[in-house]
Design an enzyme around this catalytic site. Structure first.
Site, short mmCIF file in Angstrom:
data_model
loop_
_atom_site.label_atom_id
_atom_site.label_comp_id
_atom_site.label_asym_id
_atom_site.label_seq_id
_atom_site.Cartn_x
_atom_site.Cartn_y
_atom_site.Cartn_z
N THR A 111 0.84 -1.19 0.00
CA THR A 111 0.00 0.00 0.00
C THR A 111 0.88 1.25 0.00
OG1 THR A 111 -1.83 -1.08 1.13
CG2 THR A 111 -1.70 1.32 1.31
N HIS A 171 -6.76 -11.36 -0.54
CA HIS A 171 -6.11 -10.95 0.70
C HIS A 171 -6.95 -11.48 1.86
CE1 HIS A 171 -3.70 -9.02 3.55
NE2 HIS A 171 -3.57 -7.80 3.01
N ASN A 223 -3.75 -10.65 7.71
CA ASN A 223 -3.50 -9.36 8.37
C ASN A 223 -4.72 -8.71 9.01
OD1 ASN A 223 -0.97 -9.81 7.37
ND2 ASN A 223 -0.92 -8.07 5.98
N TYR A 269 -7.87 -8.49 7.92
CA TYR A 269 -8.88 -7.92 7.04
C TYR A 269 -10.08 -8.87 6.93
CZ TYR A 269 -5.08 -4.68 6.30
OH TYR A 269 -4.08 -3.77 6.52
N ASN A 280 -3.45 -6.17 13.68
CA ASN A 280 -4.88 -5.84 13.65
C ASN A 280 -5.68 -6.73 14.59
OD1 ASN A 280 -5.17 -3.56 12.00
ND2 ASN A 280 -5.07 -4.78 10.12
#
Length: 367
Positions: free
Chosen positions: A25, A169, A172, A174, A229
């Site tokens: 990102t 994805h 992490n 998400y 996270n």
């Protein structure tokens, strides 16, 4: 015995080396433009480029300038990138992304954050925007099939743009990872509870995007140990859950499974378990599904991992920021540039983005 320079058969593709560019990102454009064409083309010598995480709908991010694949304008922008990478003999997959409960609540177009269950993530912070009001309690998703359909539509748009394939994805912390992890998913319907139910969301997405691209053009990123996270289960639950998930993914003969090592990024919750990602190596049939590994690999460790046959390719992130010619540097055992411009990691223009020199440019002899 493989090395960075060894070509890799990935489904119907032949990668020219085993150096993979990670999804990074950089927060430069909602709609990819000429700057992104230059950025990705500079790195086309990678065996495979994985794009920055790319949104499947116009919400679900902590970044105010992260790209998507939900509009015709974005498809057109990505097509120019793909065409340029292909013209330079490269391959490129798009990484499909929904951030779920850890989205910045002020970037949700007035809609609530969503997740499998009404459980807020603890710790962490928004790196690019002011942290207040911080993580919020999400609204439980009523019908996960709606989001599965969004992923499928994103894959269809990616195919329109000409991408060689797609990566889900599912790491992490998400949205797909939030379904997998029993600390964030406490549903009592068919999408929660048992290992099979918690893995259902990711597997349903994989099945739908395989229907768009074909199994051998689809990959997935997983982070079994959590650590970021507010993700991470007990070691027992981690081993059981990811053993089942990896078996199911391998049975589908997808192109690759990318496993990321434990990564806390200073998360104060300290959740997660630093598990050995290679414990699942023997579950993956490498004839059809390759194993990519990621997180804090340097040149020596990556080379040894390939030599020992522990993985089929190494995914590099931060080194690809400062070394557009990273594959060549690794293959030729040349010094890597580690002079990061930290102020431009996540915002700005070409500075700290497309102005990093190649090895040859660094060693130009003055006339």
């Amino acid at each position: 015995m493989a090395s960075f320079a060894t070509p890799l058969k990935l489904g119907s593709l032949l990668l020219k080396n085993r150096v993979i560019m990670a999804a990074l990102t950089r927060n430069r454009n909602l709609v990819p433009g000429p700057l992104q064409v230059e950025y990705y083309t500079q790195r086309a010598t990678a065996g495979l480029i994985l794009t920055e995480a790319t949104l499947i709908e116009p919400i679900g991010t902590e970044w105010n300038n992260a790209p998507g694949i939900y509009s015709d304008e974005q498809v057109a922008g990505w097509r120019k990138i793909v065409d340029s990478v292909h013209a330079h003999n490269g391959h490129i997959f798009i990484q499909l992304w929904h951030i779920g409960r850890v989205a910045h609540p002020l970037l949700q177009n007035g809609r609530p954050n969503v997740a499998p269950s009404a459980i807020a993530a603890k710790g962490g912070k928004f790196r690019q925007l002011p942290g207040a009001p911080g993580y919020v309690t999400p609204v439980p998703i009523d019908d996960p099939e709606h989001y599965i359909a969004l992923y499928k539509r994103a894959a269809e748009r990616a195919k329109e743009a000409g991408f060689d394939g797609v990566e889900l994805h599912s790491a992490n912390g998400y949205l797909p990872n939030q379904f997998i992890d029993n600390t964030s998913n406490q549903r009592t319907d068919k999408w929660g509870g048992s290992v099979e139910n918690r893995c259902r969301f990711s597997l349903r997405i994989i099945d739908e995007i395989c229907g768009v691209y074909g199994n051998d053009r689809v990959g997935i990123k997983l982070s079994p140990g959590g650590g970021y996270n507010d993700m991470g289960m007990t070691e027992k639950d981690t081993v059981e859950t990811y053993g089942y998930l990896i078996k199911e993914l391998t049975s589908r003969r997808i192109a690759y499974i990318q496993l990321a090592r434990y990564w806390s990024l200073g998360d104060p919750t300290k959740r997660g378990t630093d598990v050995d990602i290679f414990q699942w190596r023997n579950l993956i049939d490498s004839e059809h599904t390759k194993l990519f590994v990621n997180t804090d690999y340097d040149s020596e460790q990556g080379a040894k991992t390939l030599k020992d046959g522990l993985a089929d390719a190494i995914v590099f992130g931060r080194f690809y920021i400062t070394n557009p010619d990273l594959a060549q540097r690794l293959i030729n055992k040349q010094e890597l540039n580690t002079n990061y411009n930290f102020k431009t990691f996540y915002d700005g223009d070409h500075t700290g983005y497309t102005d990093y020199p190649t090895y040859e440019q660094e060693h130009v002899v003055p006339a």
